[in-house]
Motif scaffolding. Structure first.
Motif, PDB file in Angstrom:
ATOM      1  N   ARG A 242       0.673  -1.307  -0.101  1.00 23.73           N
ATOM      2  CA  ARG A 242      -0.521   0.064  -0.319  1.00 23.73           C
ATOM      3  C   ARG A 242       0.760   0.957   0.007  1.00 23.73           C
ATOM      4  O   ARG A 242       0.456   2.343  -0.893  1.00 23.73           O
ATOM      5  CB  ARG A 242      -0.976   0.128   1.607  1.00 23.73           C
ATOM      6  N   GLU A 245       1.775   1.806  -3.093  1.00 26.14           N
ATOM      7  CA  GLU A 245       0.464   2.118  -4.492  1.00 26.14           C
ATOM      8  C   GLU A 245       0.430   4.154  -3.883  1.00 26.14           C
ATOM      9  O   GLU A 245      -0.033   4.622  -5.100  1.00 26.14           O
ATOM     10  CB  GLU A 245      -0.584   1.574  -3.579  1.00 26.14           C
ATOM     11  N   SER A 262      -0.280  -5.251  -8.889  1.00 26.02           N
ATOM     12  CA  SER A 262      -1.763  -5.802  -9.116  1.00 26.02           C
ATOM     13  C   SER A 262      -1.086  -7.072  -9.030  1.00 26.02           C
ATOM     14  O   SER A 262      -2.683  -7.675  -8.154  1.00 26.02           O
ATOM     15  CB  SER A 262      -2.077  -5.232 -10.201  1.00 26.02           C
ATOM     16  N   GLN A 265      -0.946  -7.530  -5.471  1.00 26.99           N
ATOM     17  CA  GLN A 265      -1.913  -7.457  -4.671  1.00 26.99           C
ATOM     18  C   GLN A 265      -2.900  -8.515  -4.531  1.00 26.99           C
ATOM     19  O   GLN A 265      -3.938  -8.765  -3.010  1.00 26.99           O
ATOM     20  CB  GLN A 265      -2.290  -5.867  -5.323  1.00 26.99           C
TER      21      GLN A 265
END
Length: 436
Positions: A242, A245, A262, A265
């Motif tokens: 995070r 990101e 991604s 994630q």
């Protein structure tokens, strides 16, 4: 059974040639020292002042910024300062790659100074700075670790990893991938963290390449990544992802970097949502249940031992009156602290040295790695230690790659490592090209 859900990318893996073209490490080799040298140029003084002013205001105007506020403030500053680089006398004549290097340097400089206020695990001790989103990061870090413990007994077969991939070499690739991913906690800048993700994923891609399954897309890749997470149990992985990101400049997060982030994630979400129905039960229901329950009993013992060890650490800490000079990062329990490694401290020292040099014309005392206490350190000794640790890391990387690529001449692998400066992602890429 591992299945593709909306959080896991359904597109195929980037082709190997696309990866070579988009490889962040190879195409944009990063030189932070070169950036600092330009920043020391008197012509760069406006850039330095803007940057220092932003950092000072960020740290002093408010304690508990929300993550949304942090993200917007930092991104807006990058847009502003990157525009200023194009007209500043020290930067305007740089080549495109040198200007990109400068932009990366700005991001690294800013985020290294703001790390303790933006990386959620470092806010646990200061409740004044811990707003709800940062707190949720920590909650999810703990949940992920608990889920990994709960299902750590799983084998590749339980995750639908292709039978042809399950061989003696698999564990070597998985362990190296996990080792590269675990380095994510050694760095402060989003770029350095994403490189750890890239290196980890490239190793897993190597498994598929070796077995001619590279065109299988996420269906083949994601189970390997999930298995790696279950076997490596990287600290603060949710918070790290995070953080990347939020604070990696959007224009820099493209191509394979964006794809692998991604995908990671999605793999994390799969584990967070994991239960007994998520996996392929190979044994009888009763046999699987027995394995699951046996693991649960082992977890209880481990937690009891951890609590006992924590109590001992607390007692020892209460008797130790000398303050620590390490840059510390808390464990999920919030009780056991550990220092960043020497590589991270070396970069932080460079940043603090630069900051001190641009603040005063006096000859500054070299700051310690925590940037707070000014103490004399033996630079020669520190350099020698760093070189020893680097050589050890190089030796370990070489041995691991020789084990992973037994069909290649060991001397050839060493030549590739030297040419690639022992950057694991680049080494794996080059060696995969050689094995065809």
């Amino acid at each position: 059974m591992v299945s593709q859900n909306e959080s896991v990318p359904k597109t195929g893996l980037p082709s190997h040639s696309d990866m070579a073209l988009n490889n962040d490490e190879k195409a944009n080799y990063y030189d932070f020292q070169s950036f600092l040298n330009i920043m020391r140029n008197p012509k760069a003084e406006p850039i330095v002042k803007y940057t220092k002013s932003f950092i000072r205001n960020f740290l002093t105007q408010k304690l508990n910024w929300t993550t949304a506020e942090q993200e917007k403030l930092i991104n807006d500053f990058k847009l502003f300062i990157y525009d200023k680089l194009t007209t500043n006398e020290a930067f305007k004549d740089l080549s495109e790659s040198e200007l990109q290097n400068a932009k990366e340097g700005i991001e690294k400089l800013v985020m290294s100074k703001l790390y303790t206020r933006c990386f959620s695990p470092l806010l646990m001790e200061d409740k004044r700075c811990l707003e709800s989103t940062h707190e949720q990061d920590i909650i999810d870090d703990t949940k992920l670790s608990e889920k990994i413990l709960e299902f750590r007994f799983l084998k590749p077969e339980h995750l639908d990893i292709l039978p042809s991939l399950i061989n003696a070499k698999l564990i070597n690739f998985i362990m190296l991938s996990g080792k590269e991913l675990s380095k994510i906690n050694n760095y402060r800048s989003p770029r350095d963290k994403i490189v750890c993700v890239l290196n980890s994923c490239k190793v897993l891609f190597g498994i598929l390449k070796h077995n001619k399954k590279a065109d299988g897309g996420a269906d083949h890749f994601v189970p390997l990544l999930i298995f790696t997470l279950l076997k490596s149990d990287v600290d603060y992985l949710v918070s790290n992802v995070r953080y990347i990101e939020r604070f990696r400049f959007p224009d820099f997060l493209t191509g394979e970097s964006a794809y692998y982030l991604s995908t990671l994630q999605g793999a994390i979400k799969f584990i967070l949502d994991m239960d007994k129905t998520s996996i392929s039960v190979l044994e009888s229901d009763e046999e699987f249940e027995n394995k699951y329950n046996a693991n649960q009993e082992e977890i209880k013992v481990l937690k009891q031992q951890k609590r006992a060890k924590s109590q001992v650490n607390i007692l020892q800490a209460s008797k130790n009156e000398a303050p620590s000079t390490h840059v510390m990062s808390p464990s999920p329990s919030g009780l056991i602290l550990k220092p960043l490694d020497d590589a991270a401290n070396s970069v932080i020292s460079k940043i603090n040295e630069f900051w001190t040099a641009t603040t005063s014309q006096e000859s500054p005392t070299t700051p310690t790695s925590n940037g707070e206490d000014n103490q004399e350190i033996d630079e020669h000794t520190a350099t020698a230690l760093a070189q020893q640790m680097e050589q050890k890391e190089h030796d370990n990387t070489l041995k691991t790659l020789q084990l992973m690529f037994p069909d290649l001449d060991p001397d050839l692998i060493q030549d590739v490592c030297i040419a690639s400066k022992y950057r694991v992602g680049v080494c794996v890429d080059a060696l995969l090209e050689l094995v065809g």
